[in-house]
Scaffold this motif. Structure first.
Motif, PDB file in Angstrom:
ATOM      1  N   GLU A 209      -2.345  -3.885  -2.072  1.00 10.06           N
ATOM      2  CA  GLU A 209      -1.470  -3.935  -3.068  1.00 10.06           C
ATOM      3  C   GLU A 209      -0.161  -4.420  -2.510  1.00 10.06           C
ATOM      4  O   GLU A 209       0.526  -3.586  -1.572  1.00 10.06           O
ATOM      5  CB  GLU A 209      -1.238  -2.499  -3.634  1.00 10.06           C
ATOM      6  CG  GLU A 209      -0.487  -2.229  -4.765  1.00 10.06           C
ATOM      7  CD  GLU A 209      -0.568  -0.927  -5.273  1.00 10.06           C
ATOM      8  OE1 GLU A 209      -0.339  -0.787  -6.523  1.00 10.06           O
ATOM      9  OE2 GLU A 209      -0.243  -0.188  -4.461  1.00 10.06           O
TER      10      GLU A 209
ATOM     11  N   ASP B  56      -2.677  -7.836  -6.047  1.00  6.06           N
ATOM     12  CA  ASP B  56      -3.667  -7.171  -5.120  1.00  6.06           C
ATOM     13  C   ASP B  56      -4.231  -8.226  -4.457  1.00  6.06           C
ATOM     14  O   ASP B  56      -5.614  -8.554  -4.575  1.00  6.06           O
ATOM     15  CB  ASP B  56      -4.660  -6.197  -6.049  1.00  6.06           C
ATOM     16  CG  ASP B  56      -4.080  -4.960  -6.854  1.00  6.06           C
ATOM     17  OD1 ASP B  56      -3.525  -4.257  -6.041  1.00  6.06           O
ATOM     18  OD2 ASP B  56      -3.968  -5.186  -7.793  1.00  6.06           O
TER      19      ASP B  56
ATOM     20  N   GLU C 261       0.824  -1.152   0.015  1.00  7.15           N
ATOM     21  CA  GLU C 261       0.014   0.009  -0.001  1.00  7.15           C
ATOM     22  C   GLU C 261       1.129   1.082  -0.019  1.00  7.15           C
ATOM     23  O   GLU C 261       0.670   2.152   0.725  1.00  7.15           O
ATOM     24  CB  GLU C 261      -1.007   0.041   1.208  1.00  7.15           C
ATOM     25  CG  GLU C 261      -1.953  -1.080   1.083  1.00  7.15           C
ATOM     26  CD  GLU C 261      -3.243  -0.942  -0.015  1.00  7.15           C
ATOM     27  OE1 GLU C 261      -3.362   0.267  -0.308  1.00  7.15           O
ATOM     28  OE2 GLU C 261      -3.385  -2.088  -0.637  1.00  7.15           O
TER      29      GLU C 261
ATOM     30  N   LYS D  69       4.113  -8.857  -8.181  1.00  6.50           N
ATOM     31  CA  LYS D  69       3.323  -7.948  -7.617  1.00  6.50           C
ATOM     32  C   LYS D  69       1.840  -8.346  -7.663  1.00  6.50           C
ATOM     33  O   LYS D  69       1.577  -9.344  -8.241  1.00  6.50           O
ATOM     34  CB  LYS D  69       3.427  -6.549  -8.389  1.00  6.50           C
ATOM     35  CG  LYS D  69       2.927  -6.827  -9.795  1.00  6.50           C
ATOM     36  CD  LYS D  69       3.267  -5.269 -10.346  1.00  6.50           C
ATOM     37  CE  LYS D  69       3.081  -5.397 -11.978  1.00  6.50           C
ATOM     38  NZ  LYS D  69       3.082  -3.937 -12.717  1.00  6.50           N
TER      39      LYS D  69
END
Length: 548
Positions: A227, A129, A105, A127
């Protein structure tokens, strides 16, 4: 005539008496000079400016240059493969680099404080979410290790945490997860630590452990979707150690090694400090005392006896597992056959109650004859027959060389920042040096000393242990696990077929990373209990069912 004879006798007596007094004065002055030089050596070697002489540091190199300077000033020849020096590489393991990062985040986490990749993590970037509570393909997975810890507590001889993590990573990879992020929802002692010595095959995906700090700051809401952006970069690290070697070549048929390690703990970076501080560990007794003694024995031996050759060896890497001495055994800088080796490690804190210990007494039948003849009345002495042990003489003993090990015992300052030059017993150290010189002189006419293998000390004989495997650790091994140099006759290890070179990697549910973890694992068992021992033999993993 009688009066004349009486006068002659009186004059002779006075002359002898005068010579005796002169000799005593000369010896006293020589002893004073020896003590002064010892104090100078130790004060310099154990000064803060050398920063604890940790192998591979500028402080070690300062000590190296001091030793070389001393030999040059004495006129003692070099015996290394590069002048007085023999360098060797030390593998420091697999480390994450400062290029590693984890962003949650838009907040960049503190590497080492809030998170770190595991030593067997796959390197690479990812990466996503992800939801902490969900496990979706093409996303990082989160895993709470608390249920595993509870399972291990219920069944302490079952699957260990490292295996559970590896199995979870394989399962996540098969389900197309991009990474595995571990955390412990029940804050407490951190049970996962970074082990650079673990260079086993990397997992198929990156693995990150969130510390208590990282979990409390970023993962407390397990229903959240967050994130995540991360990159793991790993590297193999090496550093150099330096043995310092000099020689007195008398063109004799027999050659004697006189050695001591000169490295110490630095600021405690290798986690072998015993006072938990990161201050300078000066190591006056351990082992500036033995280092100074080698220098002064070289000075004495320059004047004789000349019926043997002498190699003066200052080893580095001893505190990391006898690395320097073992390297020299494998890569000798001279072709002269070694008759015997004398090792001095911590000879500066003599206490007549604890006595001077002379180890290796059983490695040659000649030692009893020699030591009975030259033992000093001013020193209380006790003998230890074994040729093995956690100091550099063990490397020579393993190579079939008779050894003697001089040691004044441990003390409250051992491996602490308080081991300073002011606490050395210089007069007693001088007496020990004189004793060693007499031992060397006495062996000069005895030719090649016969070698005798000794019984090995058994690990697990203290009050903490009730069982033992009967293995002999290889203290020079720097990989993950506990490598063994051999097994004791008739003991459990021999009965199940363990061999020299085997690496013990798991006992019960505890993974073994070094000798200390082996001892910790061993202390959990009692006689009659059964468990599994996992051993790496070459590239083959073997599993033994054992009963203590």
């Amino acid at each position: 005539m009688l009066r004349l004879l009486a006068l002659v006798f009186a004059l002779c007596t006075l002359s002898v008496s005068a010579q005796t007094r002169k000799q005593k004065r000369e010896m006293a002055r020589a002893d004073e000079a020896l003590i002064a030089r010892l104090q100078q050596h130790i004060q310099i070697l154990a000064s803060d400016s050398l920063e604890g002489r940790r192998t591979g540091t500028a402080g070690e190199q300062k000590a190296m240059r001091y030793l070389i300077q001393q030999y040059q000033e004495m006129g003692v020849a070099a015996a290394g493969d590069d002048g007085y020096v023999q360098s060797f590489s030390i593998f420091e393991g697999r480390h994450y680099t400062n290029s590693t990062y984890l962003v949650i985040e838009s907040d960049t986490l503190i590497l080492g404080n809030e998170y770190f990749p595991l030593s067997f993590s796959h390197a690479g970037a990812f990466k996503g979410d992800p939801s902490i509570a969900l496990r979706e393909s093409d996303q990082p997975w989160f895993r709470d290790i608390q249920p595993w810890l509870e399972e291990i507590q219920k069944n302490p001889h079952g699957t260990d945490l490292s295996t559970l993590i590896r199995n979870e990573a394989k399962k996540a990879f098969q389900k197309k997860a991009t990474a595995l992020i571990l955390f412990n929802s029940k804050n407490g002692q951190e049970v996962i630590t970074y082990n650079p010595a673990d260079t086993t095959q990397a997992a198929p995906i990156p693995i990150i452990y969130m510390t208590n700090n990282g979990y409390n700051k970023h993962l407390k809401d397990e229903t959240a979707t967050i994130e995540v952006i991360a990159s793991i970069e790993m590297e193999l690290k090496f550093r150099k150690g330096y043995n310092v070697l000099a020689q007195i070549n008398n063109n004799a048929t027999q050659t004697v090694v006189i050695g001591a390690h000169y490295d110490h703990l630095g600021y405690g970076e290798d986690k072998n400090s015993l006072d938990g501080t990161n201050g300078i560990h000066n190591g006056a007794d351990d082992n500036a005392s033995g280092t100074a003694a080698v220098l002064e024995l070289a000075r004495l031996l320059q004047k004789g006896p000349t019926n043997q050759n002498y190699i003066l060896m200052h080893f580095s890497g001893e505190e990391l597992g006898l690395l320097g001495s073992k390297y020299w055994i494998q890569n000798p800088t001279t072709q002269q056959p070694i008759n015997y080796m004398i090792n001095m490690d911590m000879i500066g804190r003599y206490d007549p109650v604890k006595k001077l210990t002379i180890g290796g007494y059983g490695t040659s039948p000649i030692w009893k004859e020699v030591l009975d003849k030259v033992a000093k009345r001013e020193l209380a002495i006790q003998f230890d027959s074994t040729g093995s042990g956690p100091s550099d003489h063990a490397s020579f003993y393993r190579n079939g060389t008779p050894v003697l090990f001089f040691f004044t015992g441990s003390h409250a300052d051992y491996h602490k920042t308080t081991d300073d030059w002011e606490k050395i017993q210089y007069k007693a150290q001088k007496d020990i040096i004189r004793l060693i010189f007499d031992v060397i002189s006495e062996t000069g006419t005895r030719g090649k000393l016969p070698f005798t293998a000794t019984r090995e000390p058994q690990m697990g004989r203290s009050a903490r242990f009730t069982v033992s495997l009967g293995v002999i650790p290889d203290y020079s091994f720097s990989g993950s696990g506990m490598k063994i140099e051999g097994v004791s006759p008739g003991k459990l290890a021999e009965q199940i077929g363990l061999k020299a070179g085997d690496v013990l990697i798991k006992l019960g549910n505890q993974s073994l990373v070094d000798v200390n973890s082996y001892m910790q694992a061993l202390s959990q068992f009692k006689k009659g209990e059964q468990t599994k021992l996992v051993v790496l033999r070459g590239k083959e993993e073997l599993v033994f069912d054992i009963t203590f």
